[in-house]
Design a protein around this motif. Structure first.
Motif, PDB file in Angstrom:
ATOM      1  N   ALA A  29       0.714  -1.120   0.060  1.00  0.00           N
ATOM      2  CA  ALA A  29      -0.039  -0.098  -0.054  1.00  0.00           C
ATOM      3  C   ALA A  29       1.049   1.404  -0.075  1.00  0.00           C
ATOM      4  CB  ALA A  29      -0.945   0.091   1.100  1.00  0.00           C
ATOM      5  N   ALA A  30       1.996   1.414   0.750  1.00  0.00           N
ATOM      6  CA  ALA A  30       2.961   2.340   0.742  1.00  0.00           C
ATOM      7  C   ALA A  30       3.590   2.719  -0.552  1.00  0.00           C
ATOM      8  CB  ALA A  30       3.788   2.394   1.984  1.00  0.00           C
ATOM      9  N   ARG A  31       3.964   1.547  -1.163  1.00  0.00           N
ATOM     10  CA  ARG A  31       4.297   1.789  -2.723  1.00  0.00           C
ATOM     11  C   ARG A  31       3.459   2.320  -3.636  1.00  0.00           C
ATOM     12  NH1 ARG A  31       7.528  -2.932  -0.951  1.00  0.00           N
ATOM     13  NH2 ARG A  31       5.538  -4.337  -1.786  1.00  0.00           N
ATOM     14  N   ALA A  32       2.377   1.772  -3.397  1.00  0.00           N
ATOM     15  CA  ALA A  32       1.039   2.491  -4.263  1.00  0.00           C
ATOM     16  C   ALA A  32       1.028   4.024  -4.294  1.00  0.00           C
ATOM     17  CB  ALA A  32      -0.087   1.602  -4.116  1.00  0.00           C
ATOM     18  N   VAL A  33       1.207   4.444  -2.965  1.00  0.00           N
ATOM     19  CA  VAL A  33       0.981   5.834  -2.566  1.00  0.00           C
ATOM     20  C   VAL A  33       1.943   6.657  -2.993  1.00  0.00           C
ATOM     21  CG1 VAL A  33       0.649   7.491  -0.745  1.00  0.00           C
ATOM     22  CG2 VAL A  33      -0.611   5.378  -0.472  1.00  0.00           C
ATOM     23  N   SER A  34       3.341   6.423  -2.687  1.00  0.00           N
ATOM     24  CA  SER A  34       4.469   6.802  -3.142  1.00  0.00           C
ATOM     25  C   SER A  34       5.841   6.257  -2.718  1.00  0.00           C
ATOM     26  CB  SER A  34       4.608   8.415  -2.723  1.00  0.00           C
ATOM     27  OG  SER A  34       4.947   8.568  -1.348  1.00  0.00           O
ATOM     28  N   PRO A  35       7.053   6.447  -3.420  1.00  0.00           N
ATOM     29  CA  PRO A  35       8.132   6.145  -2.785  1.00  0.00           C
ATOM     30  C   PRO A  35       8.484   6.361  -1.550  1.00  0.00           C
ATOM     31  CG  PRO A  35       8.407   6.538  -5.171  1.00  0.00           C
ATOM     32  CD  PRO A  35       7.180   7.288  -4.513  1.00  0.00           C
ATOM     33  N   SER A  36       8.299   7.770  -1.358  1.00  0.00           N
ATOM     34  CA  SER A  36       8.798   8.278   0.012  1.00  0.00           C
ATOM     35  C   SER A  36       7.809   7.647   1.192  1.00  0.00           C
ATOM     36  CB  SER A  36       8.446   9.597   0.092  1.00  0.00           C
ATOM     37  OG  SER A  36       7.163  10.088  -0.136  1.00  0.00           O
ATOM     38  N   HIS A  37       6.534   7.256   1.025  1.00  0.00           N
ATOM     39  CA  HIS A  37       5.734   6.513   1.876  1.00  0.00           C
ATOM     40  C   HIS A  37       6.334   5.192   2.204  1.00  0.00           C
ATOM     41  CE1 HIS A  37       2.611   9.613   1.301  1.00  0.00           C
ATOM     42  NE2 HIS A  37       2.238   9.055   2.395  1.00  0.00           N
ATOM     43  N   ALA A  38       6.835   4.419   1.067  1.00  0.00           N
ATOM     44  CA  ALA A  38       7.341   3.274   0.973  1.00  0.00           C
ATOM     45  C   ALA A  38       8.693   3.085   2.012  1.00  0.00           C
ATOM     46  CB  ALA A  38       7.461   2.535  -0.294  1.00  0.00           C
ATOM     47  N   ARG A  39       9.521   4.327   1.639  1.00  0.00           N
ATOM     48  CA  ARG A  39      10.900   4.528   2.360  1.00  0.00           C
ATOM     49  C   ARG A  39      10.644   4.722   3.839  1.00  0.00           C
ATOM     50  NH1 ARG A  39      12.188   7.541  -2.408  1.00  0.00           N
ATOM     51  NH2 ARG A  39      11.900   9.286  -0.997  1.00  0.00           N
ATOM     52  N   ASP A  40       9.705   5.596   4.293  1.00  0.00           N
ATOM     53  CA  ASP A  40       9.274   6.006   5.636  1.00  0.00           C
ATOM     54  C   ASP A  40       8.741   4.765   6.383  1.00  0.00           C
ATOM     55  OD1 ASP A  40       9.995   8.450   4.882  1.00  0.00           O
ATOM     56  OD2 ASP A  40       8.089   9.189   4.839  1.00  0.00           O
ATOM     57  N   LEU A  41       7.952   4.039   5.745  1.00  0.00           N
ATOM     58  CA  LEU A  41       7.399   2.906   6.472  1.00  0.00           C
ATOM     59  C   LEU A  41       8.560   1.754   6.580  1.00  0.00           C
ATOM     60  CD1 LEU A  41       5.046   1.101   7.809  1.00  0.00           C
ATOM     61  CD2 LEU A  41       4.542   0.600   5.302  1.00  0.00           C
ATOM     62  N   LEU A  42       9.251   1.591   5.629  1.00  0.00           N
ATOM     63  CA  LEU A  42      10.396   0.814   5.841  1.00  0.00           C
ATOM     64  C   LEU A  42      11.167   1.089   7.190  1.00  0.00           C
ATOM     65  CD1 LEU A  42      11.591  -0.155   2.209  1.00  0.00           C
ATOM     66  CD2 LEU A  42      10.793  -1.755   4.122  1.00  0.00           C
ATOM     67  N   HIS A  43      11.652   2.463   7.262  1.00  0.00           N
ATOM     68  CA  HIS A  43      12.370   2.992   8.548  1.00  0.00           C
ATOM     69  C   HIS A  43      11.607   2.583   9.693  1.00  0.00           C
ATOM     70  CE1 HIS A  43      15.049   5.428  10.532  1.00  0.00           C
ATOM     71  NE2 HIS A  43      13.967   5.960  11.024  1.00  0.00           N
ATOM     72  N   ALA A  44      10.282   2.909   9.671  1.00  0.00           N
ATOM     73  CA  ALA A  44       9.634   2.792  10.963  1.00  0.00           C
ATOM     74  C   ALA A  44       9.574   1.182  11.335  1.00  0.00           C
ATOM     75  CB  ALA A  44       8.374   3.158  10.782  1.00  0.00           C
ATOM     76  N   LEU A  45       9.694   0.316  10.374  1.00  0.00           N
ATOM     77  CA  LEU A  45       9.389  -1.011  10.659  1.00  0.00           C
ATOM     78  C   LEU A  45      10.904  -1.325  11.121  1.00  0.00           C
ATOM     79  CD1 LEU A  45       7.511  -2.558   7.653  1.00  0.00           C
ATOM     80  CD2 LEU A  45       6.787  -2.428   9.992  1.00  0.00           C
ATOM     81  N   ARG A  46      12.047  -0.812  10.734  1.00  0.00           N
ATOM     82  CA  ARG A  46      13.286  -1.254  11.042  1.00  0.00           C
ATOM     83  C   ARG A  46      13.431  -0.678  12.475  1.00  0.00           C
ATOM     84  NH1 ARG A  46      15.272   0.808   5.970  1.00  0.00           N
ATOM     85  NH2 ARG A  46      15.263  -0.724   4.532  1.00  0.00           N
ATOM     86  N   VAL A  47      13.024   0.622  12.796  1.00  0.00           N
ATOM     87  CA  VAL A  47      13.091   1.141  14.181  1.00  0.00           C
ATOM     88  C   VAL A  47      12.078   0.323  15.158  1.00  0.00           C
ATOM     89  CG1 VAL A  47      12.388   2.812  15.645  1.00  0.00           C
ATOM     90  CG2 VAL A  47      13.642   3.250  13.409  1.00  0.00           C
ATOM     91  N   ALA A  48      11.061  -0.259  14.760  1.00  0.00           N
ATOM     92  CA  ALA A  48      10.057  -1.049  15.738  1.00  0.00           C
ATOM     93  C   ALA A  48      10.783  -2.220  15.986  1.00  0.00           C
ATOM     94  CB  ALA A  48       8.648  -1.042  15.278  1.00  0.00           C
ATOM     95  N   GLY A  49      11.546  -2.759  15.102  1.00  0.00           N
ATOM     96  CA  GLY A  49      12.006  -4.119  15.381  1.00  0.00           C
ATOM     97  C   GLY A  49      11.223  -5.466  15.013  1.00  0.00           C
ATOM     98  N   PRO A  50      11.650  -6.509  15.455  1.00  0.00           N
ATOM     99  CA  PRO A  50      10.523  -7.852  15.433  1.00  0.00           C
ATOM    100  C   PRO A  50       9.549  -7.819  16.215  1.00  0.00           C
ATOM    101  CG  PRO A  50      12.747  -8.321  16.044  1.00  0.00           C
ATOM    102  CD  PRO A  50      12.968  -7.091  15.853  1.00  0.00           C
ATOM    103  N   ALA A  51       8.289  -8.170  15.789  1.00  0.00           N
ATOM    104  CA  ALA A  51       7.175  -8.139  16.617  1.00  0.00           C
ATOM    105  C   ALA A  51       7.472  -9.130  17.801  1.00  0.00           C
ATOM    106  CB  ALA A  51       6.014  -8.642  15.813  1.00  0.00           C
TER     107      ALA A  51
END
Length: 403
Positions: free
Chosen positions: A381-403
């Motif tokens: 969904a983030a990639r469908a919105v924009s490349p910047s949304h995808a980058r920001d989400l990937l960064h947030a997922l890395r910061v959050a770490g594994p569930a």
């Protein structure tokens, strides 16, 4: 020649309010309801010649997904308070505020009476009565504080009654109506129009607009097979009742009828939508969709699925877009129901709307609730919105770490 100019504080708040409205969809949410009911009153608020109660402004912020405490909400609150102070410097401010205060206390008393009458019948009408009372009390407090400030500064000695007990004075002859007072509508007398009974379902609307309504509801049982003739008759009865209630100025009862419709079988709602549009009542359907966005997760998913199955994808998308402001735990539940019932496109639409409206950190919290299912779909969904949304989400997922 003397040229009347608005105080700079009112102009500043009106500019902020207009900028806020520019970010909203005109036909949706509270903004759509206010605009449909009182376009002139809303325009007066944008022009700075009227100051809306803060709860109206908070509802517009809610349309945008801005909870209290965000920078935009904090700035709006400060501008609203400054505009109120400037408005209350007028020579007749004490008299005007005292009259509005008396009226709003009367509205609060009426809302409290309605709430007592509905206390034994849980459901959407009860939740709506709670919301009426919450808004009325907030306005009593807001106007009371402004009046006390004016009188304390040496304003006119208008009588100031203490707030909460019900006033003994009768209401003014003319009751204000429209967007600025839309959620304090009440019947003018004891006469009541006959409203057809709609079937009672499992869930009542909830959320900030419904005050003390339940925070969660059990998952409804699978919907029974719907008789098209029965659905058409119910829709026709609802349209007839709505017209009567609107003609009598009973906006609160009309809104309650719309909420009751949400408690019926979801498959009835597309039939009601078609009937409302045929009757020229498209604004009522927009209001109903907005209320549906606050339904419990399973019920929200059921309504979205019914709209999609009936060939109303735009209504389905609008409903899902309006539902993204709710807590991530509830959105995860709605997605789970949509996936389980084979509504993959609708689930994708919900996640895309979520990525557009919420922060990457919120998306990471949502993904953590069901990583295997939600993480790849949120990234898509983030990639469908924009490349910047995808980058920001990937960064947030890395910061959050594994569930």
């Amino acid at each position: 020649m003397t040229v009347h100019q608005l105080p700079v504080e009112l102009v500043a708040f009106a500019g902020w309010l207009s900028e806020l409205a520019g970010r909203l969809r005109p036909g949706e949410g509270w903004y759509g309801v206010f605009a449909a009911r009182d376009p002139e009153g809303l325009r007066a608020c944008f022009d700075g010649t009227e100051l809306p109660p803060w709860d109206v402004v908070a509802s517009l912020l809610q349309d945008l997904g801005e909870p209290p405490g965000t920078p935009r909400a904090v700035r709006g609150r400060a501008l609203h308070e400054a505009a109120a102070a400037a408005h209350d410097r007028a020579p007749d401010a004490a008299e005007t505020l005292a009259a509005r205060h008396r009226l709003t206390r009367q509205e609060a008393a009426e809302a409290e009476t309605r709430l007592r009458h509905l206390a034994a019948t849980p459901g959407p009408a009860l939740a709506w009565a709670r919301d009426d009372l919450t808004r009325a009390r907030a306005r009593v407090a807001e106007l009371g504080a402004r009046l006390a400030r004016v009188e304390g500064a040496g304003g006119a000695s208008a009588p100031h009654a203490a707030p909460a007990p019900a006033p003994s004075a009768p209401p003014p002859k003319r009751r204000p109506r429209g967007a600025r007072y839309a959620w304090l509508d009440a019947p003018e007398g004891p006469a009541q129009a006959a409203v057809p009974d709609l079937p009672v379902g499992a869930a009542a609307p909830r959320g900030a607009r419904f005050g003390g309504a339940p925070a969660a509801e059990p998952v409804p049982a699978p919907a029974p097979v719907v008789d098209p003739g029965q659905a058409a008759r119910a829709a026709g009865n609802a349209v007839y009742a709505l017209r009567r209630l609107r003609a009598q100025g009973r906006g609160g009862d009309a809104h309650g009828l719309l909420c009751e419709a949400l408690a019926g079988p979801p498959a009835w709602l597309p039939v009601l939508a078609a009937e409302l549009h045929r009757a020229g009542l498209a604004a009522e359907w927009a209001t109903l969709l907005w209320e549906a966005a606050s339904l419990p997760p399973a019920r929200l998913a059921a309504v979205a699925g019914a709209l999609a199955d009936a060939g109303r994808p735009q209504d389905c998308d609008q409903l899902l877009r309006q539902g993204v402001a709710r807590p991530v735990e509830e959105l995860a539940g709605a997605c789970a129901v949509l996936f389980a019932e084979g509504h993959e496109p609708e689930a994708r639409a919900l996640l895309t709307a979520f990525v557009r409206a919420r922060t990457p950190e919120d998306a990471a919290r949502l993904a953590a609730l069901d990583p295997a299912t939600l993480t790849p779909r949120l990234l898509a969904a983030a990639r469908a919105v924009s490349p910047s949304h995808a980058r920001d989400l990937l960064h947030a997922l890395r910061v959050a770490g594994p569930a």
